[in-house]
Design an enzyme around this catalytic site. Sequence first.
Site, PDB file in Angstrom:
ATOM      1  N   HIS A 134     -26.183 -40.814  70.327  1.00 12.04           N
ATOM      2  CA  HIS A 134     -27.157 -41.427  69.420  1.00 12.04           C
ATOM      3  C   HIS A 134     -28.161 -40.379  68.923  1.00 12.04           C
ATOM      4  O   HIS A 134     -28.537 -40.371  67.751  1.00 12.04           O
ATOM      5  CB  HIS A 134     -27.953 -42.513  70.155  1.00 12.04           C
ATOM      6  CG  HIS A 134     -27.153 -43.696  70.589  1.00 12.04           C
ATOM      7  ND1 HIS A 134     -26.895 -43.951  71.914  1.00 12.04           N
ATOM      8  CD2 HIS A 134     -26.561 -44.689  69.894  1.00 12.04           C
ATOM      9  CE1 HIS A 134     -26.192 -45.061  72.019  1.00 12.04           C
ATOM     10  NE2 HIS A 134     -25.962 -45.532  70.801  1.00 12.04           N
TER      11      HIS A 134
ATOM     12  N   GLN B  66     -21.738 -59.895  67.794  1.00  7.26           N
ATOM     13  CA  GLN B  66     -20.562 -59.021  67.889  1.00  7.26           C
ATOM     14  C   GLN B  66     -19.940 -59.023  69.294  1.00  7.26           C
ATOM     15  O   GLN B  66     -19.025 -58.262  69.558  1.00  7.26           O
ATOM     16  CB  GLN B  66     -20.877 -57.599  67.420  1.00  7.26           C
ATOM     17  CG  GLN B  66     -21.814 -56.805  68.297  1.00  7.26           C
ATOM     18  CD  GLN B  66     -22.214 -55.480  67.649  1.00  7.26           C
ATOM     19  OE1 GLN B  66     -23.061 -55.445  66.762  1.00  7.26           O
ATOM     20  NE2 GLN B  66     -21.622 -54.383  68.067  1.00  7.26           N
TER      21      GLN B  66
ATOM     22  N   LYS C  60     -16.939 -42.024  66.978  1.00  5.00           N
ATOM     23  CA  LYS C  60     -16.288 -42.611  68.156  1.00  5.00           C
ATOM     24  C   LYS C  60     -15.810 -44.026  67.841  1.00  5.00           C
ATOM     25  O   LYS C  60     -14.732 -44.428  68.238  1.00  5.00           O
ATOM     26  CB  LYS C  60     -17.244 -42.624  69.334  1.00  5.00           C
ATOM     27  CG  LYS C  60     -16.523 -42.974  70.596  1.00  5.00           C
ATOM     28  CD  LYS C  60     -17.451 -43.395  71.689  1.00  5.00           C
ATOM     29  CE  LYS C  60     -16.820 -44.541  72.412  1.00  5.00           C
ATOM     30  NZ  LYS C  60     -17.646 -45.729  72.371  1.00  5.00           N
ATOM     31  N   ASP C  61     -16.639 -44.780  67.118  1.00  9.87           N
ATOM     32  CA  ASP C  61     -16.242 -46.134  66.712  1.00  9.87           C
ATOM     33  C   ASP C  61     -15.577 -46.023  65.333  1.00  9.87           C
ATOM     34  O   ASP C  61     -16.136 -46.445  64.331  1.00  9.87           O
ATOM     35  CB  ASP C  61     -17.476 -47.032  66.662  1.00  9.87           C
ATOM     36  CG  ASP C  61     -18.116 -47.164  68.027  1.00  9.87           C
ATOM     37  OD1 ASP C  61     -17.464 -47.674  68.938  1.00  9.87           O
ATOM     38  OD2 ASP C  61     -19.266 -46.717  68.184  1.00  9.87           O
TER      39      ASP C  61
ATOM     40  N   ASN D 278     -29.880 -48.166  74.705  1.00 12.12           N
ATOM     41  CA  ASN D 278     -29.305 -47.395  75.811  1.00 12.12           C
ATOM     42  C   ASN D 278     -28.832 -46.038  75.266  1.00 12.12           C
ATOM     43  O   ASN D 278     -27.672 -45.662  75.398  1.00 12.12           O
ATOM     44  CB  ASN D 278     -28.163 -48.170  76.492  1.00 12.12           C
ATOM     45  CG  ASN D 278     -27.810 -47.549  77.828  1.00 12.12           C
ATOM     46  OD1 ASN D 278     -26.675 -47.153  78.055  1.00 12.12           O
ATOM     47  ND2 ASN D 278     -28.783 -47.422  78.702  1.00 12.12           N
ATOM     48  N   LEU D 279     -29.793 -45.382  74.663  1.00 14.35           N
ATOM     49  CA  LEU D 279     -29.471 -44.187  73.872  1.00 14.35           C
ATOM     50  C   LEU D 279     -29.000 -43.021  74.731  1.00 14.35           C
ATOM     51  O   LEU D 279     -29.540 -42.769  75.806  1.00 14.35           O
ATOM     52  CB  LEU D 279     -30.697 -43.774  73.061  1.00 14.35           C
ATOM     53  CG  LEU D 279     -31.273 -44.868  72.154  1.00 14.35           C
ATOM     54  CD1 LEU D 279     -32.491 -44.332  71.404  1.00 14.35           C
ATOM     55  CD2 LEU D 279     -30.236 -45.396  71.172  1.00 14.35           C
TER      56      LEU D 279
HETATM   57  O1  PAF Z   1     -22.279 -49.148  66.983  1.00 12.54           O
HETATM   58  C1  PAF Z   1     -23.197 -49.921  67.357  1.00 12.54           C
HETATM   59  O2  PAF Z   1     -24.035 -49.605  68.198  1.00 12.54           O
HETATM   60  C2  PAF Z   1     -23.268 -51.327  66.774  1.00 12.54           C
HETATM   61  O3  PAF Z   1     -22.005 -51.856  66.578  1.00 12.54           O
HETATM   62  C3  PAF Z   1     -24.115 -51.404  65.498  1.00 12.54           C
HETATM   63  C4  PAF Z   1     -23.497 -50.597  64.360  1.00 12.54           C
HETATM   64  C5  PAF Z   1     -25.521 -50.900  65.780  1.00 12.54           C
HETATM   65  C6  PAF Z   1     -24.216 -52.858  65.026  1.00 12.54           C
HETATM   66  O4  PAF Z   1     -24.791 -53.688  65.988  1.00 12.54           O
END
Ligand code: PAF
Length: 284
Positions: A37, A61, A149-150, A32-33
């Site tokens: 990204h 996750q 952001k993360d 879902n870029l």
């Molecule tokens: O940040 C993300 O999109 C995800 O947590 C990652 C790093 C691709 C791992 O699934």
Amino acid sequence: MLTVSSIADLRTLVKKWRREGDRVAFVPTMGNLHAGHLKLVDEASKAAERVIVSIFVNPSQFGPGEDFASYPRTEDDDAKALASCSVDVLFLPKADAMYAEDHGTSITVDKLSALHCGLSRPGHFAGVAIVVAKLFNIVQPDMAFFGEKDFQQLAIIRRLVRDLNFDVEIKSVATVREADGLAMSSRNNYLSSEQRKCAPELYRLLCSARDKAQKPESQLGEIQREAITTLKSLGFEPDYVSFCRTSDLEPASEQDSELVLLAAAKLGKTRLIDNLIFSRYARH
Ligand code: PAF
């Protein structure tokens, strides 16, 4: 751009590039870029001869009751967007190739994973750690790109790489924002039009909290409490707003100078996260 699903095929290709002396930059994603990204991809293509982007919506996750099933899957559009960037391979591993039925290994990055988002999303960072470790082992990149952001995820991945001696350089890229300040995220798609109008308030609030923290007599604890109250009054359900040390994400004291202001809040069903990195004159 080649699309590769098989782990073995990807390995063969990367080995060939290495023999030819090419460096490999890797951008792991869940698809879902958006422009955030694509910025990672752009930085990756400037840094190495070869670029691999993976799309894998990693089940491990997501916690029970989270949005694994509804997470936006837009592979065709993603592939089109990547085809117009300098990407050599789009890697689309299958879930059963990534996780054997009796997969039994886990990775916990202590302390860092237990803070902030780790408190409300138990197991989330263990899921990120295991999939990133697996992807690094499969792709064997020279460098990998992650968004700021993360911020907590980024800190955890840096620690993972250091602790397990992965030979991968972690590169971080500044958050890309919409014109109104909202940090780009695939989860923004969940917002109703009303919520979408309100969502940038989170970033505005972080900016205002940071500005208050720069004032000589300011108290970080008080600013955090005020921010939580304001978020609630705007219709958010705040999880945390926390001034932290960038080094270990522990709560900042009045003496710390290199800070990140981390925040997470729900707007309806959508969980938004954002942060601001800044320096503050240390108080003595
Ligand atoms: O940040 C993300 O999109 C995800 O947590 C990652 C790093 C691709 C791992 O699934």
